[in-house]
Design a protein around this motif. Sequence first.
Motif, PDB file in Angstrom:
ATOM      1  N   GLN A  76       0.814  -1.213   0.000  1.00  0.00           N
ATOM      2  CA  GLN A  76       0.000   0.000   0.000  1.00  0.00           C
ATOM      3  C   GLN A  76       0.854   1.272   0.000  1.00  0.00           C
ATOM      4  OE1 GLN A  76      -3.524  -2.209   2.594  1.00  0.00           O
ATOM      5  NE2 GLN A  76      -2.907  -0.156   3.161  1.00  0.00           N
ATOM      6  N   SER A  77       2.188   1.116   0.003  1.00  0.00           N
ATOM      7  CA  SER A  77       3.048   2.287  -0.133  1.00  0.00           C
ATOM      8  C   SER A  77       2.763   2.952  -1.474  1.00  0.00           C
ATOM      9  CB  SER A  77       4.525   1.876  -0.102  1.00  0.00           C
ATOM     10  OG  SER A  77       4.841   1.157   1.053  1.00  0.00           O
ATOM     11  N   PRO A  78       2.691   4.277  -1.513  1.00  0.00           N
ATOM     12  CA  PRO A  78       2.461   4.954  -2.790  1.00  0.00           C
ATOM     13  C   PRO A  78       3.515   4.550  -3.812  1.00  0.00           C
ATOM     14  CG  PRO A  78       2.228   6.492  -0.971  1.00  0.00           C
ATOM     15  CD  PRO A  78       2.763   5.214  -0.381  1.00  0.00           C
ATOM     16  N   GLY A  79       3.053   4.049  -4.960  1.00  0.00           N
ATOM     17  CA  GLY A  79       3.966   3.657  -6.018  1.00  0.00           C
ATOM     18  C   GLY A  79       4.423   2.228  -5.945  1.00  0.00           C
ATOM     19  N   CYS A  80       4.065   1.516  -4.895  1.00  0.00           N
ATOM     20  CA  CYS A  80       4.515   0.132  -4.729  1.00  0.00           C
ATOM     21  C   CYS A  80       3.424  -0.812  -5.188  1.00  0.00           C
ATOM     22  CB  CYS A  80       4.876  -0.147  -3.275  1.00  0.00           C
ATOM     23  SG  CYS A  80       5.271  -1.873  -2.948  1.00  0.00           S
ATOM     24  N   SER A  81       3.725  -1.629  -6.168  1.00  0.00           N
ATOM     25  CA  SER A  81       2.791  -2.671  -6.589  1.00  0.00           C
ATOM     26  C   SER A  81       3.603  -3.853  -7.084  1.00  0.00           C
ATOM     27  CB  SER A  81       1.848  -2.165  -7.691  1.00  0.00           C
ATOM     28  OG  SER A  81       2.582  -1.713  -8.811  1.00  0.00           O
ATOM     29  N   MET A  82       3.075  -5.044  -6.898  1.00  0.00           N
ATOM     30  CA  MET A  82       3.770  -6.259  -7.297  1.00  0.00           C
ATOM     31  C   MET A  82       2.826  -7.131  -8.109  1.00  0.00           C
ATOM     32  SD  MET A  82       5.527  -7.300  -3.645  1.00  0.00           S
ATOM     33  CE  MET A  82       5.655  -6.036  -2.358  1.00  0.00           C
ATOM     34  N   ASN A  83       3.384  -7.778  -9.136  1.00  0.00           N
ATOM     35  CA  ASN A  83       2.566  -8.730  -9.872  1.00  0.00           C
ATOM     36  C   ASN A  83       2.625 -10.086  -9.185  1.00  0.00           C
ATOM     37  OD1 ASN A  83       4.949 -10.101 -10.714  1.00  0.00           O
ATOM     38  ND2 ASN A  83       5.128  -8.778 -12.516  1.00  0.00           N
ATOM     39  N   LEU A  84       1.902 -11.056  -9.720  1.00  0.00           N
ATOM     40  CA  LEU A  84       1.786 -12.355  -9.065  1.00  0.00           C
ATOM     41  C   LEU A  84       3.142 -13.033  -8.911  1.00  0.00           C
ATOM     42  CD1 LEU A  84       0.160 -14.692  -7.910  1.00  0.00           C
ATOM     43  CD2 LEU A  84      -0.264 -15.485 -10.251  1.00  0.00           C
ATOM     44  N   GLU A  85       3.933 -13.032  -9.987  1.00  0.00           N
ATOM     45  CA  GLU A  85       5.234 -13.694  -9.923  1.00  0.00           C
ATOM     46  C   GLU A  85       6.121 -13.062  -8.866  1.00  0.00           C
ATOM     47  OE1 GLU A  85       3.240 -14.587 -13.584  1.00  0.00           O
ATOM     48  OE2 GLU A  85       3.799 -12.645 -12.725  1.00  0.00           O
ATOM     49  N   GLU A  86       6.072 -11.739  -8.751  1.00  0.00           N
ATOM     50  CA  GLU A  86       6.876 -11.046  -7.746  1.00  0.00           C
ATOM     51  C   GLU A  86       6.411 -11.404  -6.334  1.00  0.00           C
ATOM     52  OE1 GLU A  86       7.979  -7.112 -10.467  1.00  0.00           O
ATOM     53  OE2 GLU A  86       6.212  -7.108  -9.174  1.00  0.00           O
ATOM     54  N   LYS A  87       5.097 -11.465  -6.140  1.00  0.00           N
ATOM     55  CA  LYS A  87       4.582 -11.807  -4.812  1.00  0.00           C
ATOM     56  C   LYS A  87       4.969 -13.222  -4.410  1.00  0.00           C
ATOM     57  CE  LYS A  87       0.692  -8.586  -4.675  1.00  0.00           C
ATOM     58  NZ  LYS A  87      -0.762  -8.419  -4.512  1.00  0.00           N
ATOM     59  N   LEU A  88       4.950 -14.143  -5.344  1.00  0.00           N
ATOM     60  CA  LEU A  88       5.347 -15.514  -5.042  1.00  0.00           C
ATOM     61  C   LEU A  88       6.827 -15.586  -4.691  1.00  0.00           C
ATOM     62  CD1 LEU A  88       3.358 -17.470  -7.773  1.00  0.00           C
ATOM     63  CD2 LEU A  88       2.881 -17.381  -5.326  1.00  0.00           C
ATOM     64  N   ARG A  89       7.626 -14.785  -5.368  1.00  0.00           N
ATOM     65  CA  ARG A  89       9.062 -14.776  -5.060  1.00  0.00           C
ATOM     66  C   ARG A  89       9.310 -14.174  -3.675  1.00  0.00           C
ATOM     67  NH1 ARG A  89      13.945 -11.762  -8.190  1.00  0.00           N
ATOM     68  NH2 ARG A  89      15.624 -12.850  -7.124  1.00  0.00           N
ATOM     69  N   VAL A  90       8.576 -13.122  -3.361  1.00  0.00           N
ATOM     70  CA  VAL A  90       8.703 -12.520  -2.024  1.00  0.00           C
ATOM     71  C   VAL A  90       8.275 -13.516  -0.956  1.00  0.00           C
ATOM     72  CG1 VAL A  90       7.795 -10.741  -0.486  1.00  0.00           C
ATOM     73  CG2 VAL A  90       8.478 -10.143  -2.816  1.00  0.00           C
ATOM     74  N   ALA A  91       7.160 -14.211  -1.191  1.00  0.00           N
ATOM     75  CA  ALA A  91       6.672 -15.184  -0.208  1.00  0.00           C
ATOM     76  C   ALA A  91       7.700 -16.280   0.037  1.00  0.00           C
ATOM     77  CB  ALA A  91       5.350 -15.787  -0.678  1.00  0.00           C
ATOM     78  N   ALA A  92       8.344 -16.733  -1.031  1.00  0.00           N
ATOM     79  CA  ALA A  92       9.373 -17.767  -0.876  1.00  0.00           C
ATOM     80  C   ALA A  92      10.536 -17.254  -0.033  1.00  0.00           C
ATOM     81  CB  ALA A  92       9.869 -18.222  -2.252  1.00  0.00           C
ATOM     82  N   GLN A  93      10.933 -16.004  -0.270  1.00  0.00           N
ATOM     83  CA  GLN A  93      12.029 -15.442   0.514  1.00  0.00           C
ATOM     84  C   GLN A  93      11.621 -15.233   1.972  1.00  0.00           C
ATOM     85  OE1 GLN A  93      15.249 -14.974  -0.071  1.00  0.00           O
ATOM     86  NE2 GLN A  93      15.405 -14.264   2.042  1.00  0.00           N
ATOM     87  N   LEU A  94      10.369 -14.868   2.204  1.00  0.00           N
ATOM     88  CA  LEU A  94       9.900 -14.692   3.581  1.00  0.00           C
ATOM     89  C   LEU A  94       9.937 -16.019   4.334  1.00  0.00           C
ATOM     90  CD1 LEU A  94       6.884 -12.266   3.005  1.00  0.00           C
ATOM     91  CD2 LEU A  94       9.120 -11.714   3.992  1.00  0.00           C
ATOM     92  N   GLU A  95       9.608 -17.107   3.640  1.00  0.00           N
ATOM     93  CA  GLU A  95       9.726 -18.411   4.293  1.00  0.00           C
ATOM     94  C   GLU A  95      11.187 -18.737   4.587  1.00  0.00           C
ATOM     95  OE1 GLU A  95       6.423 -21.477   4.161  1.00  0.00           O
ATOM     96  OE2 GLU A  95       7.108 -21.360   2.083  1.00  0.00           O
ATOM     97  N   SER A  96      12.089 -18.393   3.666  1.00  0.00           N
ATOM     98  CA  SER A  96      13.516 -18.603   3.921  1.00  0.00           C
ATOM     99  C   SER A  96      13.977 -17.776   5.117  1.00  0.00           C
ATOM    100  CB  SER A  96      14.339 -18.240   2.677  1.00  0.00           C
ATOM    101  OG  SER A  96      14.038 -19.086   1.592  1.00  0.00           O
ATOM    102  N   LEU A  97      13.388 -16.596   5.278  1.00  0.00           N
ATOM    103  CA  LEU A  97      13.721 -15.726   6.403  1.00  0.00           C
ATOM    104  C   LEU A  97      13.184 -16.274   7.721  1.00  0.00           C
ATOM    105  CD1 LEU A  97      14.890 -12.997   7.415  1.00  0.00           C
ATOM    106  CD2 LEU A  97      12.724 -11.925   6.732  1.00  0.00           C
ATOM    107  N   GLY A  98      12.210 -17.165   7.638  1.00  0.00           N
ATOM    108  CA  GLY A  98      11.684 -17.789   8.845  1.00  0.00           C
ATOM    109  C   GLY A  98      10.527 -17.064   9.490  1.00  0.00           C
ATOM    110  N   VAL A  99       9.804 -16.218   8.727  1.00  0.00           N
ATOM    111  CA  VAL A  99       8.653 -15.538   9.325  1.00  0.00           C
ATOM    112  C   VAL A  99       7.569 -16.571   9.621  1.00  0.00           C
ATOM    113  CG1 VAL A  99       9.186 -13.424   8.061  1.00  0.00           C
ATOM    114  CG2 VAL A  99       7.453 -14.968   7.176  1.00  0.00           C
ATOM    115  N   ASP A 100       6.792 -16.323  10.640  1.00  0.00           N
ATOM    116  CA  ASP A 100       5.774 -17.277  11.075  1.00  0.00           C
ATOM    117  C   ASP A 100       4.463 -17.130  10.320  1.00  0.00           C
ATOM    118  OD1 ASP A 100       7.153 -18.476  13.610  1.00  0.00           O
ATOM    119  OD2 ASP A 100       7.403 -16.310  13.786  1.00  0.00           O
TER     120      ASP A 100
END
Length: 514
Positions: A17-41
């Motif tokens: 929701q940051s002004p100017g920030c938007s992600m497509n589906l592929e980007e969101k999936l990549r972020v989610a994978a990295q968040l799991e690598s980071l160990g978020v719950d």
Amino acid sequence: MTDTVKIFDTTLRDGEQSPGCSMNLEEKLRVAAQLESLGVDIIEAGFAIASEGDFEAVSQVAKQCESATVASLARAATADIERAWAAVKHAKFPRIHTFIATSPLHMRVKLNKTPEEVLAAIEHSVSLAASLCPDVEWSAEDATRSDPDFLCRAVEVAIKSGARTINLPDTVGYATPETYGAMFRDVLNRVPNADQAIFSTHCHNDLGLAVANTLAAVMAGARQVESTINGIGERAGNAAIEEIVMALKVRHDVMPFRTNAVTTEITRASRLISGITGFQVQPNKAIVGANAFAHESGIHQDGMIKDASTYEIMTPESVGLNASNLVMGKHSGRAAFRQKLEELGFRLGDNEFQDAFVRFKALADAKKAVYDEDIIALVDDEVLRGHDVIQVKEVEVYCGSNGPQRAILTLEVDGKETTVTSKGNGPVDALFNAIRMIVPHDQSVLERYEVHAVTGGTDAQAEVSVLLSEDGRTVRGRGAHYDTMVASARAYVNALNKLMVKRGKSNLNEASAG
């Protein structure tokens, strides 16, 4: 009460929701994978009812995640909650996160509801969510400006109705550490069924106190913290995950709590979010800024030589930051390049790898030295832009003191290539005019154009970021290349792709010329 603090990441929802920030589906999936690598719950993947795109993103993240709970936000409305459940129900660990405002101002102005009507809405919405999903979180929007007595009543109703996580957000960044901590202690002491739920923070950074407020709440009994990578989010942003995690780790002596975060993944997560969103991390940003572990003062340098702990309270390696190493050259082969990508945390498919290798070879021919940062920028640009409908194919720019400057540009739009020649007041203006000729967007305004070098030297790759606005929408685009003009074209076109998505256009031929 456990000493483990759960990390709830809302980069994909509040961060986007940051002004100017938007992600497509592929980007969101990549972020989610990295968040799991980071160990978020917990990963809050989006607001499922907001759009078909949001629903699809939440659904795909839910299906992809192996270890993290996946949540979708929902207002206190039946349609929202049912849509949220439809999006997360395939997750191994689904969660519905529903909310309603509890402050007098929000109830009166925004909701036009009485306090009793709000309590009834809490009971209905949480009960419905709990009947669908085994894990329900409830948030009291604008909790820090709510009447304490009413807030306690609302929390009691939410827990009684089935919520097992209670979030008390500082929605507008109004709290101070003392008042925020006191609010948690008050609610935990006064609400009779408080022991049946985990209490959570969600702090905005309007006064620069988001992380301090979060830690104060943890000291007061909160055991979940809602935050984002790099602190991105609405207005001044959210509490930054990397700062919370490292504060708890470094100052375990005064805050005896732990998280499940893999801290060596912090830098990789930060760079990924910066690359996708186009939000550059400020050099003096704690933990992940370029200067976070830099020492220029002679006194500091002398101390560092003798003992790094004189001026560093944590090591660069502890957050996944490695020294900038000369790694490869134009004679490096595919096997060495693939190994380097794996060391840097990239896992590419065969086609993506081949495209990245071709670009690496071109970069190695153009640069005297190829560093880790060069490869990160190259692969981020290749992978994150590979699904854009508008693609930059060729760029030629003619410039000098005797203008007007001229650009020859070829773009591929929906598989069709178009070449135009354009003039402008400078090479960048000429180039962007050419883009407008191929893909008209007269209502859009270029708000910002920024260039910075990935590494040192005159042959450094350029990373360009642009901000486009149109009818209240803002999007950021990013591009990288050893030629600044090519990077500029890629950044502008990337922003334009995002703008097209925000417009809801599925066929760019309608907006294309030639």
